[in-house]
Design an enzyme around this catalytic site. Structure first.
Site, mmCIF file in Angstrom:
data_model
loop_
_atom_site.group_PDB
_atom_site.id
_atom_site.type_symbol
_atom_site.label_atom_id
_atom_site.label_comp_id
_atom_site.label_asym_id
_atom_site.label_seq_id
_atom_site.Cartn_x
_atom_site.Cartn_y
_atom_site.Cartn_z
ATOM 1 N N GLN A 265 0.821 -1.202 0.000
ATOM 2 C CA GLN A 265 0.000 0.000 0.000
ATOM 3 C C GLN A 265 0.864 1.265 0.000
ATOM 4 O OE1 GLN A 265 -3.139 0.771 -0.322
ATOM 5 N NE2 GLN A 265 -2.948 2.938 0.241
ATOM 6 N N GLU A 266 1.910 1.276 0.804
ATOM 7 C CA GLU A 266 2.714 2.481 0.974
ATOM 8 C C GLU A 266 3.532 2.819 -0.266
ATOM 9 O OE1 GLU A 266 2.844 4.743 3.172
ATOM 10 O OE2 GLU A 266 1.903 3.929 4.971
ATOM 11 N N SER A 267 4.167 1.824 -0.885
ATOM 12 C CA SER A 267 5.108 2.133 -1.962
ATOM 13 C C SER A 267 5.056 1.177 -3.136
ATOM 14 C CB SER A 267 6.531 2.123 -1.403
ATOM 15 O OG SER A 267 6.896 0.799 -1.027
#
Length: 728
Positions: A582-584
């Site tokens: 999700q983050e990167s």
């Protein structure tokens, strides 16, 4: 290929080298990837052959490329050109041409730019060079050429300002001043390129007076108080003091306690008062609700103005889950209804678990919105809780005693209203039957359960069915993989990656994906996956037939590293993978607008605190780009949050995105709330979607890791901050 001996990247711990070594190992052992069926095992041999032969040839040219670039920095243009031509077969030859043209842009003519664009239109370089050339025309004051080659809106406002200035310089004053007016009448300061245009337009006198007052309103609404202060010199003389008061009440809305100061300005003060109340409801809810009825009596606000205040009250109080929100939501519904209030009304009713009110708000959704999976799920949940509807038992949305001319519920409800009444009396019988008497929750859950997303998974679990992952194996033909690998854009992207120019590599790849058809995107996704380029593979797969190939879109990358740190921190591996995805999406050099860095998007300030907790040296901003350091700190932070929230993954996930203080404030006070309700009523839409995504991704990664595929058990209940004390 002896990478570590010959590569221009000498640091064996550099992320690019680590990824490349991992990629080569993957290729050497590659026969069949789980969920990724390749037409011929020979194509793996082809890819390996490409790496060892073609790239071995280019490897010697990498040093020549770097040395050639150094010549340009020294200003040795002739020697640079000679060395550049010697590298004409090297994939990054266009970058050498681009760097030269950029350095000497003032001497580049249109024919050279057009030739470059024709030759390298498959690269973002073409657009970059053209923009530089257009900008240089403004420095040369070649306005005729500028007008012939720039179209409005092509780039930023700066270039539009130059366009209208060019019109002025070429003698078209009317068109130039029309453009000046449009550029000036915005709620922000424009680029300094607009200043010459504004200066000559000011001589017409249009900038003064009512137009300045109109721009002041835009500036205040856009929270640009310095611009509003500047505009005070241009507003009509009789409104100068009121313009100052507008800024003052924005800063200190409690000034509204003294109504007499606004009455002296009469109706001119109404926009100032509305701004004040829109600010006051955020700072002092009780005072705002107490004062507004007094102002309604003292000033002649029209329906639109009342709607603006009521909608803002409803929006703020609804977001904050305030008990007074229901009243203001009902008030706002009587005026020119603000469609952004529908989800606020729904989530406020949901938070209070007022299922009858939920049905009313669901009925107010238009036909397109009600078909969204979010509201289909909650419609089914509402029907389960209300059962067959007794219309007389539905909550009422009371109509205020004020005379209302128009009630607009998405143009589907009664269009005229002259007297007070209740909500149900406003609806035609056909609407009542359609909106309230349907009862098909199980059928809705069955339909939703076909989808691989948050609501599909929730629906499956409600039906006690396995989650539907919709996994599809995908194939690529050897000849197509070979064809794609030979594309100049692919070779440029790969060379840039191996040279450590990651951002340029990503730009080349994204530009290629946008220009490719659906099938070629799938081939690109497979190729990037084979090469270990997980973020580019995810980008390419998203809009192709590889969309359902979950091995590509949700890879278990960096498995040894991530497993090691997850285990040390006592974390479930599927949660860590989901958060990184999700983050990167496994982009190790990711950097956000607010300064978060690396795969787990850690703020340098947070990294400093975490390093101190672990007793290790602070890696700093650039150290956070190393996957090992980033994942070590990120998993430690996840572990801290999990402990802080008593092992509840949902709360810890929300805290990772929005901060632990907010997640703590969002917990129910006294009674437990089911997880799906709590997630749906998270006030920040970004955090709400973030938590939904990670819960969804967890189920997918549980499948990859051979675990039972299910949603988080934390969805069953979010425990309250305080235990409710009962009598003995």
């Amino acid at each position: 290929m002896k990478l570590c001996e010959k590569s221009a990247i000498h640091n064996k711990n550099h992320p690019t080298v680590l990824m490349l070594v991992s990629m080569i190992r993957q290729l050497k052992s590659f026969v069949l990837l789980s969920g990724l069926v390749l037409a011929q095992t020979g194509l793996a041999n082809y890819s390996l052959s490409l790496l060892e032969n073609q790239e071995a040839y280019w490897e010697s040219q990498r040093a020549d490329y770097k040395n050639t670039v150094k010549l340009l920095r020294k200003g040795q243009r002739q020697l640079y050109q000679e060395r550049t031509e010697a590298l004409s077969s090297y994939p990054l030859y266009p970058y050498l041409k681009y760097k030269e043209y950029s350095r000497y842009i003032s001497s580049v003519d249109k024919e050279e730019v057009d030739e470059f664009i024709h030759e390298y239109g498959d690269s973002p370089l073409a657009g970059w060079l053209r923009k530089k050339w257009i900008k240089n025309l403004t420095l040369k004051k070649d306005w005729d050429t500028y007008l012939a080659n720039y179209r409005l809106g092509q780039y930023s406002t700066e270039y539009d300002c130059y366009y209208y200035w060019a019109l002025y310089k070429e003698g078209d004053r009317n068109s130039a001043f029309m453009g000046a007016r449009k550029l000036w009448l915005v709620g922000k300061s424009q680029h300094k390129a607009c200043d010459p245009l504004f200066e000559v337009w000011k001589t017409t006198g249009e900038m003064q007076g009512d137009l300045a007052w109109e721009r002041t309103a835009l500036a205040i609404e856009n929270r640009k108080l310095q611009l509003a202060k500047y505009l005070e010199n241009h507003v009509p003389k009789k409104k100068k003091r009121l313009a100052r008061e507008w800024r003052d009440v924005y800063r200190d809305p409690k000034r509204l306690k003294y109504m007499a100061r606004y009455q002296k300005w009469g109706d001119d003060a109404k926009p100032v008062i509305i701004t004040g109340f829109n600010r006051l409801i955020r700072k002092d809810e009780a005072l705002a609700q107490k004062l507004w009825p007094q102002y309604m009596e003292a000033f002649n606000f029209n329906a639109a103005e009342r709607a603006k205040v009521a909608s803002e009250f409803a929006y703020v109080l609804g977001i904050r889950k305030h008990e007074g929100a229901e009243y203001w939501l009902s008030q706002a519904a009587q005026y020119q209804f603000d469609p952004r209030l529908n989800p606020i009304g729904l989530r406020h009713a949901l938070y209070e678990q007022d299922w009858s009110r939920m049905r009313i708000w669901l009925a107010m959704l238009d036909e397109d919105t009600i078909q969204e999976e979010t509201w289909q799920y909650w419609k089914a949940r509402t029907e389960l809780n209300t059962g067959t509807v007794d219309l007389n038992a539905l909550s009422r949305v009371q109509i205020d005693s004020h005379r209302i001319d128009v009630l607009n519920f998405h143009n589907r409800f009664i269009n005229s209203l002259t007297n007070g009444g209740d909500f149900m009396e406003l609806l035609p019988q056909s609407v009542i039957v359609k909106k309230f008497l349907t009862f098909e929750p199980e059928q809705t859950f069955q339909q939703l359960a076909q989808s691989r997303n948050y609501y599909g998974f929730l629906s499956s679990e409600r039906l006690n069915q396995p989650l539907n992952l919709n996994i599809e194996t995908t194939q690529v033909r050897e000849e197509d993989l070979n064809r794609i690998t030979q594309l100049p854009a692919v070779q440029r992207a790969r060379e840039l990656f191996l040279m450590g120019e990651i951002n340029s590599s990503r730009s080349e790849w994204q530009y290629l994906v946008r220009r490719s058809n659906e099938y070629d995107r799938s081939v690109l996704a497979h190729l990037a996956y084979i090469w270990g380029w997980h973020h580019p593979a995810i980008i390419a797969a998203y809009q192709s037939d590889a969309y359902n190939n979950l091995e590509i879109r949700f890879p278990t990358a960096y498995q040894g590293l991530i497993s090691k740190h997850a285990q040390k921190s006592g974390l479930e591996l599927d949660w860590v993978y989901s958060l990184i995805r999700q983050e990167s999406a496994f982009m190790y050099n990711a950097s956000s607008a607010v300064g978060a860095v690396g795969m787990m998007q850690i703020m340098p300030r947070t990294a400093k605190q975490l390093s101190r907790n672990l007793g290790i040296a602070n890696p700093g901003k650039y150290g956070l780009l190393k996957p090992d350091a980033n994942v070590r700190l990120g998993t430690h932070y996840m572990s801290q949050l999990l402990k802080q929230f008593d092992g509840n993954i949902i709360l810890a996930t929300a805290a990772y995105n929005a901060g632990p203080h907010r997640a703590k404030a969002w917990r129910p006070k006294h009674l437990p709330v089911s997880g799906d309700i709590w997630v749906e009523t998270i006030p920040f839409s970004e955090t709400r979607d973030y938590v939904k995504n990670i819960l969804t991704y967890q189920a997918i990664y549980r499948h990859h890791l051979g675990k039972e595929v299910k949603l988080s058990s934390a969805l069953k209940a979010i425990h309250p901050k305080f235990m409710q004390v009962g009598s003995r």
